[in-house]
Motif scaffolding. Structure first.
Motif, PDB file in Angstrom:
ATOM      1  N   LYS A 149       0.837  -1.201   0.000  1.00 26.75           N
ATOM      2  CA  LYS A 149       0.000   0.000   0.000  1.00 26.75           C
ATOM      3  C   LYS A 149       0.873   1.253   0.000  1.00 26.75           C
ATOM      4  N   LYS A 150       1.891   1.275   0.841  1.00 25.69           N
ATOM      5  CA  LYS A 150       2.777   2.432   0.938  1.00 25.69           C
ATOM      6  C   LYS A 150       3.515   2.665  -0.377  1.00 25.69           C
ATOM      7  N   SER A 151       3.953   1.598  -1.043  1.00 32.07           N
ATOM      8  CA  SER A 151       4.715   1.765  -2.277  1.00 32.07           C
ATOM      9  C   SER A 151       3.886   2.458  -3.361  1.00 32.07           C
ATOM     10  N   VAL A 152       2.629   2.088  -3.509  1.00 29.77           N
ATOM     11  CA  VAL A 152       1.815   2.698  -4.561  1.00 29.77           C
ATOM     12  C   VAL A 152       1.399   4.115  -4.171  1.00 29.77           C
ATOM     13  N   VAL A 153       1.070   4.348  -2.914  1.00 32.94           N
ATOM     14  CA  VAL A 153       0.698   5.699  -2.469  1.00 32.94           C
ATOM     15  C   VAL A 153       1.885   6.645  -2.634  1.00 32.94           C
ATOM     16  N   ASP A 154       3.067   6.211  -2.217  1.00 29.84           N
ATOM     17  CA  ASP A 154       4.252   7.063  -2.331  1.00 29.84           C
ATOM     18  C   ASP A 154       4.553   7.416  -3.785  1.00 29.84           C
TER      19      ASP A 154
ATOM     20  N   GLY B  52      -9.188   5.000  -3.677  1.00 28.96           N
ATOM     21  CA  GLY B  52      -8.178   4.255  -2.938  1.00 28.96           C
ATOM     22  C   GLY B  52      -7.496   4.995  -1.815  1.00 28.96           C
ATOM     23  N   PRO B  53      -6.422   4.363  -1.370  1.00 23.29           N
ATOM     24  CA  PRO B  53      -5.904   3.087  -1.852  1.00 23.29           C
ATOM     25  C   PRO B  53      -6.838   1.938  -1.470  1.00 23.29           C
ATOM     26  N   SER B  54      -7.332   1.223  -2.480  1.00 26.91           N
ATOM     27  CA  SER B  54      -8.305   0.147  -2.306  1.00 26.91           C
ATOM     28  C   SER B  54      -7.656  -1.209  -2.499  1.00 26.91           C
ATOM     29  N   ALA B  55      -8.011  -2.142  -1.618  1.00 31.28           N
ATOM     30  CA  ALA B  55      -7.495  -3.510  -1.715  1.00 31.28           C
ATOM     31  C   ALA B  55      -8.292  -4.288  -2.757  1.00 31.28           C
ATOM     32  N   GLU B  56      -7.565  -5.053  -3.577  1.00 29.14           N
ATOM     33  CA  GLU B  56      -8.170  -5.946  -4.570  1.00 29.14           C
ATOM     34  C   GLU B  56      -7.474  -7.297  -4.481  1.00 29.14           C
ATOM     35  N   VAL B  57      -8.158  -8.328  -4.914  1.00 34.37           N
ATOM     36  CA  VAL B  57      -7.574  -9.670  -4.955  1.00 34.37           C
ATOM     37  C   VAL B  57      -6.591  -9.746  -6.123  1.00 34.37           C
ATOM     38  N   CYS B  58      -5.470 -10.406  -5.887  1.00 30.50           N
ATOM     39  CA  CYS B  58      -4.481 -10.659  -6.932  1.00 30.50           C
ATOM     40  C   CYS B  58      -3.933 -12.065  -6.740  1.00 30.50           C
ATOM     41  N   GLU B  59      -3.229 -12.545  -7.744  1.00 24.85           N
ATOM     42  CA  GLU B  59      -2.664 -13.893  -7.664  1.00 24.85           C
ATOM     43  C   GLU B  59      -1.182 -13.819  -7.323  1.00 24.85           C
ATOM     44  N   GLN B  60      -0.813 -14.526  -6.272  1.00 25.39           N
ATOM     45  CA  GLN B  60       0.585 -14.612  -5.852  1.00 25.39           C
ATOM     46  C   GLN B  60       1.370 -15.465  -6.852  1.00 25.39           C
ATOM     47  N   PRO B  61       2.692 -15.310  -6.908  1.00 25.62           N
ATOM     48  CA  PRO B  61       3.496 -16.119  -7.824  1.00 25.62           C
ATOM     49  C   PRO B  61       3.281 -17.628  -7.652  1.00 25.62           C
ATOM     50  N   GLY B  62       3.026 -18.093  -6.433  1.00 27.66           N
ATOM     51  CA  GLY B  62       2.790 -19.517  -6.192  1.00 27.66           C
ATOM     52  C   GLY B  62       1.382 -19.973  -6.512  1.00 27.66           C
ATOM     53  N   GLY B  63       0.500 -19.036  -6.913  1.00 32.22           N
ATOM     54  CA  GLY B  63      -0.857 -19.394  -7.286  1.00 32.22           C
ATOM     55  C   GLY B  63      -1.918 -19.065  -6.258  1.00 32.22           C
ATOM     56  N   GLY B  64      -1.545 -18.745  -5.033  1.00 32.22           N
ATOM     57  CA  GLY B  64      -2.525 -18.391  -4.007  1.00 32.22           C
ATOM     58  C   GLY B  64      -2.999 -16.959  -4.156  1.00 32.22           C
ATOM     59  N   GLU B  65      -4.074 -16.626  -3.434  1.00 34.90           N
ATOM     60  CA  GLU B  65      -4.604 -15.268  -3.474  1.00 34.90           C
ATOM     61  C   GLU B  65      -3.834 -14.357  -2.533  1.00 34.90           C
TER      62      GLU B  65
ATOM     63  N   THR C  60      -5.063  12.257 -14.721  1.00 34.51           N
ATOM     64  CA  THR C  60      -5.172  11.227 -13.686  1.00 34.51           C
ATOM     65  C   THR C  60      -3.848  10.501 -13.591  1.00 34.51           C
ATOM     66  N   ILE C  61      -3.479  10.141 -12.384  1.00 36.52           N
ATOM     67  CA  ILE C  61      -2.331   9.263 -12.145  1.00 36.52           C
ATOM     68  C   ILE C  61      -2.858   8.107 -11.313  1.00 36.52           C
ATOM     69  N   SER C  62      -2.656   6.902 -11.845  1.00 35.57           N
ATOM     70  CA  SER C  62      -3.156   5.702 -11.173  1.00 35.57           C
ATOM     71  C   SER C  62      -2.021   4.711 -11.006  1.00 35.57           C
ATOM     72  N   GLY C  63      -2.052   4.001  -9.894  1.00 40.90           N
ATOM     73  CA  GLY C  63      -1.031   2.992  -9.646  1.00 40.90           C
ATOM     74  C   GLY C  63      -1.632   1.729  -9.069  1.00 40.90           C
ATOM     75  N   VAL C  64      -0.979   0.600  -9.362  1.00 39.80           N
ATOM     76  CA  VAL C  64      -1.359  -0.701  -8.824  1.00 39.80           C
ATOM     77  C   VAL C  64      -0.122  -1.297  -8.172  1.00 39.80           C
ATOM     78  N   SER C  65      -0.246  -1.634  -6.887  1.00 42.86           N
ATOM     79  CA  SER C  65       0.896  -2.178  -6.151  1.00 42.86           C
ATOM     80  C   SER C  65       1.212  -3.596  -6.585  1.00 42.86           C
ATOM     81  N   LYS C  66       2.348  -4.072  -6.143  1.00 39.73           N
ATOM     82  CA  LYS C  66       2.674  -5.488  -6.311  1.00 39.73           C
ATOM     83  C   LYS C  66       1.725  -6.305  -5.431  1.00 39.73           C
TER      84      LYS C  66
END
Length: 132
Positions: free
Chosen positions: A7-12, A30-43, A113-119
């Motif tokens: 969260k801090k990385s995208v806000v900064d 935002g900063p709004s939480a969304e579901v993403c896929e981890q490298p190992g396949g988990g959420e 607009t400036i938009s960012g998506v965190s890792k």
């Protein structure tokens, strides 16, 4: 990565980008939480953050794009400019990698607009949303 770090990385980054351009920016999302896929396949959880401001006329969008591009490149972000093919083109720049997954700057005459998506980070989106 912890959700707070993601969260801090995208806000900064978004705030540094708006500071580089200047002007009065307001929160769009935002900063709004969304579901993403981890490298190992988990959420996991990623964060989306968007700020906006009234646009600029004349040569300002091109100069503002250069400022943002220089900032992003200094942070290891790979950038690509875009421009629509119309007589009054829509311009901007997109970026990937670096401290975030993606970031974008739309420098349109009617508004910026400036938009960012965190890792993607560890974390449960439902729990993170309850904490907001």
């Amino acid at each position: 990565m912890k959700p707070s770090d993601a969260k801090k990385s995208v806000v900064d980054l978004v705030k540094e980008s708006t500071d580089a351009v200047g002007g009065e920016w307001t929160l769009y999302r935002g900063p709004s939480a969304e579901v993403c896929e981890q490298p190992g396949g988990g959420e996991g959880a990623r964060f989306v953050y968007i700020l906006e401001r009234a646009g600029a006329d004349g040569a300002a969008p091109a100069a503002d794009i250069r400022k943002v591009e220089d900032l992003w490149k200094s942070k290891g972000i790979t950038t690509e400019r875009f421009e629509s093919g119309s007589a009054d083109p829509l311009t901007g720049i997109n970026g990937v990698d670096g401290p975030v997954t993606s970031v974008g700057f739309n420098a349109y005459p009617q508004g910026y607009t400036i938009s960012g998506v965190s890792k993607c980070s560890d974390g449960d989106v439902a729990e993170l949303r309850q904490a907001e």
